[in-house]
Every structure is written in structure tokens, then in C-alpha cells.
Scaffold this motif. Structure first.
Motif, PDB file in Angstrom:
ATOM      1  N   ASP A   1     -38.327   2.319  -7.050  1.00 48.84           N
ATOM      2  CA  ASP A   1     -38.301   3.369  -6.022  1.00 48.84           C
ATOM      3  C   ASP A   1     -37.181   3.196  -5.015  1.00 48.84           C
ATOM      4  N   HIS A   2     -36.524   2.039  -4.996  1.00 45.94           N
ATOM      5  CA  HIS A   2     -35.650   1.696  -3.878  1.00 45.94           C
ATOM      6  C   HIS A   2     -34.593   2.763  -3.596  1.00 45.94           C
ATOM      7  N   ARG A   3     -33.879   3.180  -4.616  1.00 46.24           N
ATOM      8  CA  ARG A   3     -32.778   4.116  -4.365  1.00 46.24           C
ATOM      9  C   ARG A   3     -33.290   5.487  -3.927  1.00 46.24           C
ATOM     10  N   ILE A   4     -34.310   5.998  -4.577  1.00 42.71           N
ATOM     11  CA  ILE A   4     -34.814   7.319  -4.182  1.00 42.71           C
ATOM     12  C   ILE A   4     -35.384   7.272  -2.768  1.00 42.71           C
ATOM     13  N   VAL A   5     -36.011   6.154  -2.406  1.00 43.34           N
ATOM     14  CA  VAL A   5     -36.521   6.008  -1.041  1.00 43.34           C
ATOM     15  C   VAL A   5     -35.367   6.032  -0.044  1.00 43.34           C
ATOM     16  N   GLU A   6     -34.286   5.363  -0.377  1.00 38.04           N
ATOM     17  CA  GLU A   6     -33.128   5.355   0.520  1.00 38.04           C
ATOM     18  C   GLU A   6     -32.497   6.742   0.611  1.00 38.04           C
ATOM     19  N   GLU A   7     -32.471   7.472  -0.494  1.00 40.07           N
ATOM     20  CA  GLU A   7     -31.940   8.836  -0.472  1.00 40.07           C
ATOM     21  C   GLU A   7     -32.808   9.750   0.392  1.00 40.07           C
ATOM     22  N   ILE A   8     -34.120   9.639   0.232  1.00 37.78           N
ATOM     23  CA  ILE A   8     -35.035  10.444   1.040  1.00 37.78           C
ATOM     24  C   ILE A   8     -34.881  10.111   2.515  1.00 37.78           C
ATOM     25  N   THR A   9     -34.803   8.824   2.814  1.00 39.04           N
ATOM     26  CA  THR A   9     -34.677   8.380   4.207  1.00 39.04           C
ATOM     27  C   THR A   9     -33.383   8.900   4.818  1.00 39.04           C
ATOM     28  N   ARG A  10     -32.312   8.841   4.070  1.00 37.66           N
ATOM     29  CA  ARG A  10     -31.026   9.346   4.567  1.00 37.66           C
ATOM     30  C   ARG A  10     -31.107  10.842   4.855  1.00 37.66           C
ATOM     31  N   ASP A  11     -31.674  11.593   3.925  1.00 38.73           N
ATOM     32  CA  ASP A  11     -31.782  13.039   4.124  1.00 38.73           C
ATOM     33  C   ASP A  11     -32.694  13.386   5.300  1.00 38.73           C
ATOM     34  N   ALA A  12     -33.782  12.638   5.438  1.00 37.71           N
ATOM     35  CA  ALA A  12     -34.759  12.937   6.489  1.00 37.71           C
ATOM     36  C   ALA A  12     -34.193  12.697   7.886  1.00 37.71           C
ATOM     37  N   PHE A  13     -33.310  11.705   8.025  1.00 37.77           N
ATOM     38  CA  PHE A  13     -32.809  11.330   9.346  1.00 37.77           C
ATOM     39  C   PHE A  13     -31.386  11.808   9.621  1.00 37.77           C
ATOM     40  N   TRP A  14     -30.760  12.465   8.654  1.00 44.53           N
ATOM     41  CA  TRP A  14     -29.352  12.820   8.816  1.00 44.53           C
ATOM     42  C   TRP A  14     -29.147  13.741  10.024  1.00 44.53           C
ATOM     43  N   ASN A  15     -28.295  13.306  10.935  1.00 47.51           N
ATOM     44  CA  ASN A  15     -27.942  14.034  12.164  1.00 47.51           C
ATOM     45  C   ASN A  15     -29.131  14.236  13.116  1.00 47.51           C
TER      46      ASN A  15
END
Length: 215
Positions: A12-26
């Protein structure tokens, strides 16, 4: 619609990091740091894997929550172990549909089951008061600068767990990763535009708001 909450696995590591990036972007600053925090926190000794979960919708990971160790240090040097959570992320297309609440409530229940005493977090009060969190000023628990902030909140997981505890909350050093690695890590993701938005100033103001409440 099948919702499932389970422990995070290496797959799950990469998808979790992708989700986290999208959720917090800007959201809190131009760009984001939280996906880098998720990446580095897993390697820190204060990381709590048994409380780090993903939430799935019809078998697809759509969110996650991370937990880490923290401590309250009294004036005499006595240390009281507590835990903290963050980042908490839900993919933007699933925001405001109750998935974050399910994830947080599930993790709190598990933290109680595992015998942890209390959770101390930083965040917007209106997000977390509904779970029972209250300003740490109630327990005479300050930030290291000795001040009480509205955005620093505690939730005892056992009756009276914080009643005879006071001091300064010390979050894990794992929550403050070396910023020098952020840019290189972020370049492994698709390019996104960094913007200055009004919500960032709102966050800055909220983060510095002193708790003037009487408890």
C-alpha cells in the motif's frame, strides 16, 4: 458499497503516499509535505504500525491514518507516554462522505483495545471536538514553548488517564523529517502546480491561536 479498514501493508505504501499528496496539495502551504512525512515516518522508531490503517472502498484504497509515539514531559522530568495520529488522508474525490470519520473512529477504538492511555494531536478543533478531543490546556499540557494552543488537543483513552499529568507535549522527531529530502522525493510523483491559496493563511492563523478557554 463495501467499506473495509485494515492495517497498512507494504504493497500500500506508494498508493498511500499518492493519496496523501493529493489530499494535502496546496492545503497548508504551496505544494505538500505530508506524503514525504508518511514515507519517512514508517522508518522511524516512534512509528506505530499496529495503528496505521488504510480504508478501502470496494477493494480500492481511498485513505489512510498514521500513528506515532509522543510523550508529555513534566517539570521534574517525568515522562508520560501518549500517542498521536497524522497524517490522516482521504482521496479528494471521497471527501465529505464520512470515510475519514470511520477511519478515525476505528483507529481510536483499536488504540483503546491495545491499552494506550491517551491521544494528543494537532489540528483544527472543529474537526476533532466531535471525537471527544479537547484543548490540552484542560490538563495543563502545553507545547514546548509553554503556551496553550486551541489546535493542540487530547483524548484520554482510559478514565482519568490525564488527570494527574501535566507538562509539555513532545511529538515524535519523526513528525519533523529532514526537509532537504522533500524536493527529490516529490519529483518521483507527477508534476502538480504549487499555488498560494487563502486556506494556507487560515491554517497559519489557526496554528498560532492561543487557547483562552476556561475548563
Amino acid at each position: 458499497m463495501t467499506v473495509n479498514i485494515r492495517l497498512e501493508e507494504e504493497k500500500d505504501h506508494r498508493i498511500v503516499e499518492e493519496i496523501t499528496r493529493d489530499a494535502f496539495w496546496n492545503l497548508y502551504l504551496p505544494g505538500a509535505e505530508e506524503h514525504y512525512l508518511a514515507h519517512t515516518l514508517r522508518k522511524h522508531p516512534d512509528f506505530i504500525p499496529e495503528l496505521t490503517f488504510v480504508i478501502e472502498l470496494n477493494g480500492k484504497v481511498i485513505g489512510n491514518i498514521f500513528y506515532s509515539k509522543a510523550k508529555i514531559v513534566a517539570d521534574d522530568g517525568t515522562e508520560y507516554p501518549v500517542i498521536s495520529f497524522g497524517p490522516v488522508s482521504i482521496a479528494p474525490e471521497y471527501h465529505r462522505q464520512g470515510y475519514g470519520r470511520q477511519l478515525i473512529e476505528y483507529s481510536i477504538t483499536e488504540a483503546k483495545r491495545l491499552g494506550y492511555d491517551a491521544i494528543v494531536i494537532g489540528g483544527f478543533p472543529y474537526h476533532y471536538h466531535t471525537y471527544g478531543f479537547i484543548g490540552t490546556k484542560k490538563y495543563n499540557i502545553s507545547m514546548p514553548d509553554g503556551k496553550f494552543y486551541t489546535g493542540i488537543m487530547a483524548l484520554p483513552l482510559k478514565a482519568g488517564a490525564l488527570d494527574n499529568v501535566s507538562g509539555k507535549i513532545i511529538f515524535s522527531p519523526g513528525m519533523y523529517p529532514d526537509p532537504d529530502g522533500l524536493e527529490a522525493f516529490d519529483q518521483t510523483f507527477p508534476e502538480k502546480e504549487k499555488k498560494v491559496l487563502p486556506c494556507q493563511a487560515k491554517f497559519e492563523a489557526a496554528a498560532s491561536e492561543l487557547d483562552e478557554n476556561e475548563y
